[in-house]
Design a protein around this motif. Structure first.
Motif, PDB file in Angstrom:
ATOM      1  N   ALA A 149      -4.842   9.205  12.938  1.00  0.00           N
ATOM      2  CA  ALA A 149      -4.458   8.559  13.935  1.00  0.00           C
ATOM      3  C   ALA A 149      -5.245   8.704  15.297  1.00  0.00           C
ATOM      4  O   ALA A 149      -5.440   7.866  16.071  1.00  0.00           O
ATOM      5  CB  ALA A 149      -2.810   8.792  14.395  1.00  0.00           C
ATOM      6  N   SER A 313       3.577   4.064  18.330  1.00  0.00           N
ATOM      7  CA  SER A 313       2.571   5.004  17.659  1.00  0.00           C
ATOM      8  C   SER A 313       3.463   5.447  16.568  1.00  0.00           C
ATOM      9  O   SER A 313       2.847   5.576  15.417  1.00  0.00           O
ATOM     10  CB  SER A 313       2.343   5.830  18.671  1.00  0.00           C
ATOM     11  N   GLU A 316       3.009   3.160  13.662  1.00  0.00           N
ATOM     12  CA  GLU A 316       1.720   2.912  12.833  1.00  0.00           C
ATOM     13  C   GLU A 316       1.819   4.243  12.023  1.00  0.00           C
ATOM     14  O   GLU A 316       1.227   3.889  11.184  1.00  0.00           O
ATOM     15  CB  GLU A 316       0.921   3.131  13.966  1.00  0.00           C
ATOM     16  N   ILE A 317       2.114   5.236  12.506  1.00  0.00           N
ATOM     17  CA  ILE A 317       1.870   6.472  11.394  1.00  0.00           C
ATOM     18  C   ILE A 317       2.904   6.188  10.441  1.00  0.00           C
ATOM     19  O   ILE A 317       2.465   6.596   9.150  1.00  0.00           O
ATOM     20  CB  ILE A 317       2.252   7.870  12.324  1.00  0.00           C
ATOM     21  N   TYR A 318       4.089   5.538  10.355  1.00  0.00           N
ATOM     22  CA  TYR A 318       4.967   5.298   9.288  1.00  0.00           C
ATOM     23  C   TYR A 318       4.173   4.223   8.604  1.00  0.00           C
ATOM     24  O   TYR A 318       4.377   4.411   7.438  1.00  0.00           O
ATOM     25  CB  TYR A 318       6.331   4.678  10.080  1.00  0.00           C
ATOM     26  N   LYS A 319       3.524   3.284   9.050  1.00  0.00           N
ATOM     27  CA  LYS A 319       2.958   2.389   8.113  1.00  0.00           C
ATOM     28  C   LYS A 319       1.821   3.080   7.362  1.00  0.00           C
ATOM     29  O   LYS A 319       1.833   2.673   6.169  1.00  0.00           O
ATOM     30  CB  LYS A 319       2.207   1.246   9.128  1.00  0.00           C
ATOM     31  N   VAL A 320       1.095   3.799   7.984  1.00  0.00           N
ATOM     32  CA  VAL A 320       0.020   4.494   7.107  1.00  0.00           C
ATOM     33  C   VAL A 320       0.679   5.423   6.298  1.00  0.00           C
ATOM     34  O   VAL A 320       0.091   5.286   5.117  1.00  0.00           O
ATOM     35  CB  VAL A 320      -1.044   5.238   8.140  1.00  0.00           C
ATOM     36  N   SER A 322       3.148   5.007   4.488  1.00  0.00           N
ATOM     37  CA  SER A 322       3.631   4.225   3.360  1.00  0.00           C
ATOM     38  C   SER A 322       2.882   3.524   2.480  1.00  0.00           C
ATOM     39  O   SER A 322       3.063   2.989   1.411  1.00  0.00           O
ATOM     40  CB  SER A 322       4.481   2.763   4.109  1.00  0.00           C
TER      41      SER A 322
END
Lengths: 481, 481
Positions: A149, A313, A316-320, A322
Motif C-alpha cells: 500500500a 485507506s 483499500e487494504i481490506y479490498k486488496v 479480499s
C-alpha cells in the motif's frame, strides 16, 4: 524459437532482483548435504518445532477439536480431551458458523479480532479497535500487504535497520521501492541513534527519494536488542517530524531474556506521549503465532493493528486482502488462543504455564550459553541476545581468509559459513544477508537447538573456528588485540 | 499538517485501481443488513461450508491427529479415531519432522509434492515431476505468484476470458499490468472462439502491448462451461503460435455436472499433442482444496504445476515464495489427502465415497434446479452449469430500469442485485464485476445453498424478478420476443 515468456531473461526484473538469504545459498547447500546423508543442524530460520520444541498442549487440543467438530458429540471425547479444551472449541464454533472449512471475512474472524483487541488493550492499557486489526497468514504476509500500500515506485523509500531481517529488503525490491538503510550501533549493543536516522533520510532525499516509512524490529532480528522507552520515544518523534508511517515488527514480544528492558510496544509508548502525536502518527504493528513460546510457524497465523490510519485507506487494504479471500482459518484460531490463553482456575492452566515457562526459561539459558560460547572463540565477539531468537556474532576474518574467499568467488562471510557448514553441519546465515558495515563480517544463528545439544554445538563451532583461524591467520591471536 | 503516507491520496495507485467485486459493494451491503438482523443467503462466494456443507470425515480425522500428535499415544485413541486415520496421520508425521508447527520448505513438503505428482500422473497418464510442483495457500496465491513473475509493467498484457473471475483483473491491476480481454460466446454456451483470441491479441499489439500470457478457467467461473478437447487443442496451438504462457485455472476439475464433456486437463491435452509443442509450450496449472466436494476453503491449500518452465525460472519463483517462508502446513496436508483419498479396502473408504458422492450428486441436482429456475423467469436466460459452482443468468433489463439505475447513480446490474438483496436477502455478484459485453447484464450466484432450500430461494427470486419487471417494463413480456 525466440525466448519464451517464463524464460529467465524475460521475468519481472523485481523478482530477479530480490534476495532472501535466510533461505539462500547456505540453506540450499545444507539441503543438498542433508540429501547426501549429512546431519544438518538448521539454525538458519527461527523454526523452533523443526528443532524439537514440542507444541503447547492446550491450543493443539482446541484446534484438533475445531478440525473435527463431530468429536464433540462423541461420548468418549472426555476420555481424550479436557473439558476446558472442549468448551473453548465450542467458543470458536460459535465464532465460525461454517467452521474451519469456510472462508472467513478477508480481515479475519470478527470474534478473534475482538480477542486480539482485548489482548492489546490489556497489554498497553489503552483500548484497541477490532475494526483496525486484520488477521494474516503470518506476520510476513501482513508486512507485505502494508508495504504494497505504501510503495508507489522506486522514488519511494523505506527506512530499514541494518542489519535487518531480509523480509524487508526482499519485499521492497519485489515492490520496486527503495530501501533506505539506517545502521544499528554494534558497539552500543545494537542501539539505535537518531542522528544516524537523520543522516540516512537526508542522504536519501538528496538522491530524490521520498522517504515514506520506517521499520523497527523490536526485539531485534538478527541483532537481539530490546528498544528502551527513551529509544522508542525518539523514533516516534522522528517519524512524526519527518512524516513517516512507522512499521513496528514486534513478533518477538514474548521472547525476552533479561529483566532490565521488558518489551514495550510502540503503540503504548505512542499513546503515553499523548496528543497531538498520539492522534496523528501513523503506526502499523505486527504480531504472529510463529514466535514466542508458541513457535507455531507452520500454522501461519498473525495480525497487524493500524493506528491513525484513515478509514478510506483501511478500506483499500481490506479490498486488496479480499483478492486472496481470507487468511487460513486454523491460523486465525491459533492467534485467538495465543492472545487468550488458559486462565487461573482452568483445568489446563497449570499445564499451560508449566509448558510455556519451561520453553521460555530454556531459551533464556540458551541465549547465555550461545553468547558466552561465541565470546570464548578466537576473533569472535558477540552482543548478548536480550530478546528474539538469534545470536549475531561478529567474525573478525583475517586478511588471508578474505583473500581466499575472493579467490573462491565468495563473499567472505559466505565463505566462512560454507566452511562451517561442511565441517560441522551447522547451517547459519552469513551476515551479508542482513546487511552490515563495509569490511565487517557476521553470521546469524538461532538460539533454538535443544538445550542439551548446545554444549556440543558450541564446542563443534569452537573447534572449527580455531582451525579456520589457524589456517588463515599469520600471527595467531593478532586480531584480538 | 500535510497529508500522511497512508492517507488515501498517497496510497499506491495500483492498490486503489484494483477491483474485486466478489467482496465488493453487494457483499458490504449484505454484511450491513446481516448486522441489522436480516437473514442473508450469501451466494457471492463459492464457500460451501458457510452454506452448511459438512466437511468430509476422514481428512478431518487425519488433520485433527496431526494437530494433536500426542493423541496417537493415548490408549483411548482407538475409541475416537479409526485405525486408517491414525495410520495416515503417522504417514504425515514421517513427512513432517517438525510437525504442523514447523515451516516447511517454501515449495511445500517434499512428500506431499510427491503425492500430488503421483495424482497428476494417474489423472493424465503422463508422469509429473514433484520438483515442478509448488504448494500454496490456496490457488489464488499461486496465481498471484506466477503473474508476479510474468508482469514487468503496463506494457505486458495477459489474455483473460470475459466474463472472468476477478482474481485475474484485480491481480493484473495490482501488479501494474494490462488485462487483454477475450470474449466468451454466451449464445454458444460460453464457448471460446479462437478468432476472438486472435482479434484481441491483434488489438492489444496495435496499442503497443506485449501479450505474454493467457488464462483459461476450466470449468468456467462464473460461466460454468467445460472446455472440449478440440477447444483445448485450439488454445494450446494458439499459445504456441503466439508465444504465450498458458495459465490453466482448473480448480473446479472435480465439479462436473454432465457426462458429455468430462474434465480434461490442459496438461494432458498438451502431452497428447506430442513434440514439439509438448516439449516447448510453457504451462502453469492450478488446483485447490477449496472446491470439488471438499470445499475446504478456510484451510487455504492449493498447488501449481509448471510444465516446460526452465530451472532458472523455477528457482526465481522458489526464491520469491521463500520470502513468506512457507504455505500453511495443515493446508498442505489437506492437499495430500485430497490427491490420495482412502482406497477400496480401507476402513474409511465406504464412508468417504458415500459422503463425497452425496455432495457431488446434490450439486448436480442443484445445478439443474437453478438453471431451470432462472429460465422460468421473465427476461432471464441462463446457460446450464456444466461444471464449477456458479450460475450466471443474463438479466434483460428494461430501458426504464436502466434509466432508474442511472438516476440512482448505479450500474444497472448493481442496481438490480441491490434490489434483489434488499427484497430477498439473496447476496449475489453483479455481472459487471466479471466483465461482460456492453449493454448486456448478468448476475452470478453460487449453486451452493442447501438442496432443500433451493425451491424456496428460486421462488423468492422469481417473485422479486416478476415484481421488478412489472415495475420497470412498459409492455409486459416484450423483451422475451
Amino acid at each position: 524459437m525466440s525466448s519464451k515468456p517464463l524464460d529467465y531473461e524475460n521475468l519481472n526484473e523485481n523478482v530477479k532482483k530480490c534476495q532472501y538469504a535466510v533461505r539462500g545459498e547456505l540453506y540450499l547447500r545444507a539441503s543438498e548435504l542433508q540429501k547426501e546423508g549429512k546431519k544438518i543442524i538448521f539454525t538458519n530460520v527461527g523454526n523452533p518445532h523443526a528443532l524439537g520444541q514440542k507444541p503447547l498442549t492446550f491450543p493443539r487440543q482446541v484446534i484438533a477439536l475445531c478440525q473435527a467438530p463431530f468429536l464433540v458429540d462423541d461420548p468418549n471425547v472426555g476420555l481424550v480431551f479436557p473439558a476446558d479444551a472442549i468448551a473453548r472449541a465450542k467458543h470458536y464454533f460459535s465464532l465460525t458458523p461454517g467452521g474451519l472449512g469456510a472462508y472467513s471475512d478477508s480481515r479475519g474472524i470478527p470474534g478473534v479480532r475482538k480477542e486480539v483487541a482485548e489482548f492489546i488493550g490489556r497489554r498497553d492499557g489503552y483500548p484497541s479497535d477490532p475494526e483496525l486489526i486484520f488477521l494474516t497468514d503470518g506476520a510476513s504476509k501482513g508486512v507485505m500487504q502494508i508495504l504494497n500500500a505504501i510503495i508507489r515506485g522506486e522514488g519511494d523509500g523505506v527506512l530499514v535497520p541494518v542489519p535487518q531481517y531480509p523480509l524487508y529488503s526482499a519485499t521492497i525490491s519485489l515492490l520496486g521501492g527503495t530501501l533506505v538503510p539506517y545502521y544499528l550501533e554494534e558497539t552500543a549493543n545494537w542501539g539505535l541513534d537518531v542522528n544516524n536516522l537523520r543522516q540516512s533520510v537526508a542522504q536519501a532525499r538528496y538522491k530524490g527519494i521520498t522517504v515514506r516509512a520506517m521499520v523497527i524490529i523490536n526485539p531485534g532480528n538478527p541483532t537481539g536488542q530490546c528498544l528502551s522507552e527513551a529509544n522508542l520515544i525518539d523514533v516516534l518523534k522522528f517519524c512524526y517530524q519527518e512524516n513517516l508511517v512507522l512499521l513496528g515488527d514486534e513478533v518477538y514480544q514474548q521472547n525476552i531474556y533479561q529483566d532490565e528492558r521488558p518489551f514495550l510496544s510502540a503503540r503504548k509508548v505512542l499513546m503515553d506521549m499523548g496528543p497531538p502525536i498520539s492522534k496523528e502518527l501513523q503506526l502499523v504493528s505486527f504480531h504472529t503465532v510463529s514466535k514466542g513460546y508458541w513457535g507455531e510457524c507452520g500454522q501461519r497465523g498473525g495480525y497487524f493493528e493500524m493506528t491513525n490510519i484513515p478509514p478510506k485507506s483501511v478500506e483499500e487494504i481490506y479490498k486488496v486482502a479480499s483478492i486472496a479471500l481470507s487468511p487460513n482459518v486454523p491460523g486465525q484460531i491459533f492467534m485467538g488462543l495465543m492472545v487468550n490463553p488458559p486462565k487461573p482456575g482452568d483445568i489446563s492452566y497449570e499445564r499451560f504455564v508449566r509448558e510455556s515457562k519451561s520453553i521460555l526459561e530454556s531459551l533464556r539459558k540458551r541465549a547465555h550459553i550461545m553468547t558466552d560460547g561465541f565470546n570464548s572463540c578466537r576473533n569472535v565477539v558477540c552482543n548478548f541476545t536480550e530478546g528474539a531468537m538469534y545470536s549475531f556474532p561478529q567474525i573478525r576474518l583475517p586478511p588471508k581468509a578474505i583473500d581466499a574467499a575472493k579467490k573462491a568467488g565468495k563473499v567472505p562471510d559466505v565463505f566462512y559459513c560454507l566452511k562451517l557448514l561442511e565441517a560441522t553441519g551447522i547451517s547459519t546465515v552469513p551476515g551479508s544477508g542482513f546487511g552490515q558495515k563495509e569490511g565487517v563480517f557476521h553470521l546469524r544463528t538461532t538460539i533454538l537447538p535443544a538445550e542439551e545439544d548446545m554444549p556440543a554445538i558450541m564446542a563443534s563451532f569452537k573447534k572449527f573456528n580455531d582451525e579456520f583461524m589457524d589456517q588463515y591467520e599469520d600471527h595467531k591471536g593478532y586480531s584480538r588485540m
